[in-house]
Design an enzyme around this catalytic site. Structure first.
Site, PDB file in Angstrom:
ATOM      1  N   GLU A  91      27.446  37.241  26.940  1.00 52.97           N
ATOM      2  CA  GLU A  91      25.620  39.142  27.260  1.00 52.97           C
ATOM      3  C   GLU A  91      25.696  38.851  28.426  1.00 52.97           C
ATOM      4  O   GLU A  91      24.733  38.142  28.348  1.00 52.97           O
ATOM      5  CB  GLU A  91      25.025  38.840  25.758  1.00 52.97           C
ATOM      6  CG  GLU A  91      26.647  38.990  25.158  1.00 52.97           C
ATOM      7  CD  GLU A  91      25.474  39.093  23.241  1.00 52.97           C
ATOM      8  OE1 GLU A  91      26.212  39.390  22.456  1.00 52.97           O
ATOM      9  OE2 GLU A  91      24.411  39.735  23.513  1.00 52.97           O
ATOM     10  N   CYS A 329      20.528  38.141  21.223  1.00 49.87           N
ATOM     11  CA  CYS A 329      21.156  37.459  21.790  1.00 49.87           C
ATOM     12  C   CYS A 329      21.930  37.072  21.190  1.00 49.87           C
ATOM     13  O   CYS A 329      21.620  35.941  20.006  1.00 49.87           O
ATOM     14  CB  CYS A 329      20.385  36.141  22.674  1.00 49.87           C
ATOM     15  SG  CYS A 329      20.960  35.139  23.339  1.00 49.87           S
TER      16      CYS A 329
END
Ligand code: SF4
Length: 352
Positions: A91, A329
């Site tokens: 990501e 996250c």
């Protein structure tokens, strides 16, 4: 995983001199075509073999990372799930402030923080330095990037050589101000050694340390596989680098209700950080399904903010970007990766 040093060597074998390699890197990292340059004809300047290889080089660089999905949030941030050349995903996050970008340095992470979805994956593999900077090149196809924070998936100190190589390239060919390159870590003796060894001609990043507790035992529970450094010693090492680099130390603290938001922690923080070259970033936890922690109330967050600032600890209350789109996250990857959360690590931690 592809390192920038390997790419440079391949270009060198095609006749590239350092200035040719720097030029190609600059073009790539600014999301511009390699074969064009407004000032001069590439045919007159680049060695023939390198010139002939440009289409293949461009293809290889673009294949390092591609956007699988992009998730804009109400706060102006956008979380992106990126696929690497081997199909692994990481990501990166376009941040709403300062034209910032948060990048990943590993697929998964070995530290296993109890409040982080990435920590549940274990370490799947390291990213090469080329894959780290590719996230910036890709983001610049969407918008300007003037700041890069190494706070995405992974612990940069566990992939240190690649992370430092990426930082050098971003500060030089990537044109990003050195203070705007923020290396975030749980802290590691080798990290402090390598940072201290960076010479005046090299790019020195700003440093952020993930502290989360002033108590060694509590910190070890929250960050089970972080190096066992006493929190006070960890801060001292970070402050030493802050004094040497001239950039304030950023101290990261994820606020967890009933865990590290108590008066004991606040009282212990004051003598450690008062009147020091440091900024304490308090980050109220972004709750994640399947993980046990909760966010403190807004009233408690305000109390904490006031208490610390009134006692000379420069404190900011920061909310993680993109909370309405799986803001923690590792959540995007966990939701979309076919193997997903709970997948066992396929490689052992390799420290570089
Ligand atoms: S918070 Fe950072 S260091 Fe901790 S598990 Fe997640 S990615 Fe790793």
């Amino acid at each position: 995983m592809t390192q920038l040093s390997e790419i440079r060597q391949r270009w060198q074998a095609l006749g590239a001199k350092p200035e040719h390699a720097a030029h190609l890197l600059r073009r790539w990292l600014h999301a511009r075509p390699l074969h064009e340059d407004g000032r001069r004809r590439m045919e007159d300047w680049l060695p023939k073999a390198l010139l002939a290889a440009l289409p293949a080089i461009e293809q290889e660089l673009h294949a390092l990372a591609r956007v699988v999905s992009s998730h804009p949030a109400a706060d102006g941030s956008a979380r992106c799930l990126l696929a690497l050349a081997d199909g692994q995903t990481v990501e990166s996050v376009l941040l709403p402030r300062s034209e910032g970008l948060c990048v990943s340095t590993q697929v998964g992470c070995a530290v296993g923080c109890t409040f982080c979805m990435t920590g549940t994956m274990g370490l799947l593999r390291q990213l090469g330095s080329a894959e780290i900077v590719a996230q910036v090149a890709l983001a610049r196809t969407q918008r300007a990037v003037a700041k890069v924070v190494f706070m995405g998936m992974g612990e940069p100190a566990h992939n240190l050589s690649a992370t430092l190589e990426a930082i050098q390239a971003l500060g030089r060919e990537g044109g990003i101000g050195h203070k705007q390159l923020v290396l975030s870590s749980v802290g590691d003796a080798r990290l402090f050694e390598r940072l201290a060894a960076l010479g005046p001609g090299q790019v020195r990043p700003a440093l952020a340390l993930s502290l989360h507790s002033t108590q060694a035992e509590r910190r070890a529970e929250l960050l089970p596989r972080a190096p066992r450094l006493e929190p006070a010693a960890l801060l001292e090492a970070g402050l030493r680098y802050a004094r040497a680099s001239g950039y304030p130390l950023q101290v990261q603290w994820t606020l967890l209700h009933g865990v590290n938001d108590g008066d004991d922690e606040l009282a212990a923080l004051v003598p450690l950080l008062r009147a020091q070259p440091a900024i304490l970033n308090m980050i109220p936890y972004n709750e994640v399904d399947g993980l046990p922690h909760r966010r403190p109330s807004p009233e408690r967050c305000t109390e904490i903010f006031r208490f610390l600032n009134q006692r000379g600890v420069l404190t900011r209350m920061r909310y993680s970007a993109g909370q309405d789109v799986d803001g923690g996250c590792g959540q995007l990857r966990a939701r979309t990766a076919p193997t997903g959360v709970g997948q066992r690590p396929v490689v052992r931690l390799q420290l570089a």
